[in-house]
Design an enzyme around this catalytic site. Structure first.
Site, PDB file in Angstrom:
ATOM      1  N   ASP A   7      -5.537  -5.259  10.300  1.00  0.00           N
ATOM      2  CA  ASP A   7      -5.593  -3.824  10.018  1.00  0.00           C
ATOM      3  C   ASP A   7      -6.745  -3.240  10.823  1.00  0.00           C
ATOM      4  O   ASP A   7      -7.818  -3.847  10.913  1.00  0.00           O
ATOM      5  CB  ASP A   7      -5.849  -3.572   8.521  1.00  0.00           C
ATOM      6  CG  ASP A   7      -4.698  -4.049   7.645  1.00  0.00           C
ATOM      7  OD1 ASP A   7      -3.656  -4.463   8.196  1.00  0.00           O
ATOM      8  OD2 ASP A   7      -4.854  -4.017   6.413  1.00  0.00           O
ATOM      9  N   ASP A 129       6.234  -0.091  -0.066  1.00  0.00           N
ATOM     10  CA  ASP A 129       5.044  -0.503  -0.814  1.00  0.00           C
ATOM     11  C   ASP A 129       5.194  -0.016  -2.246  1.00  0.00           C
ATOM     12  O   ASP A 129       5.299   1.188  -2.478  1.00  0.00           O
ATOM     13  CB  ASP A 129       3.793   0.079  -0.175  1.00  0.00           C
ATOM     14  CG  ASP A 129       3.697  -0.278   1.309  1.00  0.00           C
ATOM     15  OD1 ASP A 129       4.046  -1.414   1.655  1.00  0.00           O
ATOM     16  OD2 ASP A 129       3.279   0.576   2.098  1.00  0.00           O
TER      17      ASP A 129
END
Length: 245
Positions: A7, A129
Site C-alpha cells: 500500500d 470490502d
C-alpha cells in the site's frame, strides 16, 4: 495463488489498521525494491494499492505506479481512487494488467458495467470490502472504507455477473491489518455460491497456517501485505504452501 501487496501513501510503503488513515504504519522501504524481492521469490502477480488516490482521487500516484510497472516483469494489479474511464485506460496503457474498482462499482454500477463490456473481464477486478453485521449480511463499504455503501456483496455480484465478472477481491474490514487470521468462513460461503468467480482473499493474514486455511476455503488467490512486511514469513514460503497456478 500468492499475491504479495504493498500500500502506498505519498510514495511510501504503509499499512493501515482496518482501513483507518489515522492508524498508519510507515515502512522505510523502497516500493520497487520490495516488489522486486517478491517477484524474485516467485510471485507471478503483485498487488499495489494507491491509498493517496483512494482518499484523494485527484492526487493519484500514477507516475510512481508507472515506474513500478516498468521495473517489474510480474503481472501488476492496481487499485485506489479509480473514478473515471480515463483513469482506468491510463493504468492499462502503462502496463497494469488488472485494475481494481471498488467504490464506483457500488455508486455507479452501470458505468463500471460498461467498462466490462469495453475492456473485458480480465482487465477489471471488483473490490468488495465488507462489514459483516449482526444479521450476517455482508455490507460493502465505499470511499476507502470511510462510509457504508448500503448494498450487500451478493446483490453486487448478481448485478455484475451478466457482464462477465470473473475476478473479485473480498476483504473483511474487521480483519484487515489485524494479523488475526482470515475470515475463511466468508470465502467458503462465496466460493460455494459463485464457483465461477476467481475470489481473492484479503485481510488478517499472519501465518503460513492462515495461508493454508484460505487455500482450502475455495478462494483462488490471497493478498498478503503486512505479514510479509514484518517478516512473519516470506513469499517463497507462502508459495510452498500454495503454489502458483
Amino acid at each position: 495463488m500468492i499475491i504479495p501487496a504493498i500500500d502506498l501513501i505519498d510514495g511510501q510503503v504503509v499499512r493501515l489498521f482496518q482501513g483507518d488513515y489515522n492508524q498508519q504504519t510507515t515502512f522505510a522501504l523502497s516500493p520497487l525494491a520490495q516488489l522486486q524481492s517478491y517477484q524474485a521469490q516467485g510471485a507471478k502477480w503483485l498487488h499495489i494499492v494507491d491509498l493517496t488516490g483512494a482518499k484523494e482521487p485527484q492526487q493519484r500516484q500514477t507516475r510512481l505506479i508507472t515506474e513500478l510497472v516498468n521495473g517489474l516483469e510480474a503481472n501488476i494489479q492496481v487499485g485506489g481512487g479509480i473514478r473515471s474511464e480515463a483513469q482506468l485506460s491510463e493504468l492499462l496503457e502503462i502496463g497494469v494488467k488488472r485494475v481494481v474498482i471498488g467504490s464506483l462499482a457500488v455508486k455507479e454500477p452501470e458505468l463500471v458495467q460498461s467498462w466490462f463490456k469495453k475492456y473485458g473481464s480480465e482487465a477489471i477486478c471488483l473490490a468488495l470490502d465488507v462489514n459483516i453485521n449482526e444479521q450476517g449480511e455482508k455490507i460493502v463499504a465505499v470511499s476507502g472504507w470511510q462510509s457504508g455503501g448500503g448494498k450487500t456483496l451478493e446483490s453486487l455480484v448478481e448485478s455484475f455477473k451478466p457482464f462477465g465478472l470473473k475476478h473479485a477481491l473480498v476483504t473483511d474490514i474487521s480483519r484487515d491489518g489485524t494479523l488475526q487470521g482470515s475470515n475463511t468462513q466468508l470465502y467458503q460461503e462465496i466460493a460455494a455460491l459463485y464457483p465461477d468467480i476467481q475470489w481473492q482473499a484479503s485481510g488478517g493474514i499472519a501465518s503460513l497456517e492462515d495461508v493454508v486455511a484460505v487455500r482450502d476455503s475455495g478462494a483462488k488467490g490471497i493478498i498478503i501485505g503486512k505479514a510479509l512486511l514484518i517478516d512473519n514469513f516470506s513469499v517463497a514460503e507462502a508459495i510452498t504452501c500454495w503454489p502458483n497456478e
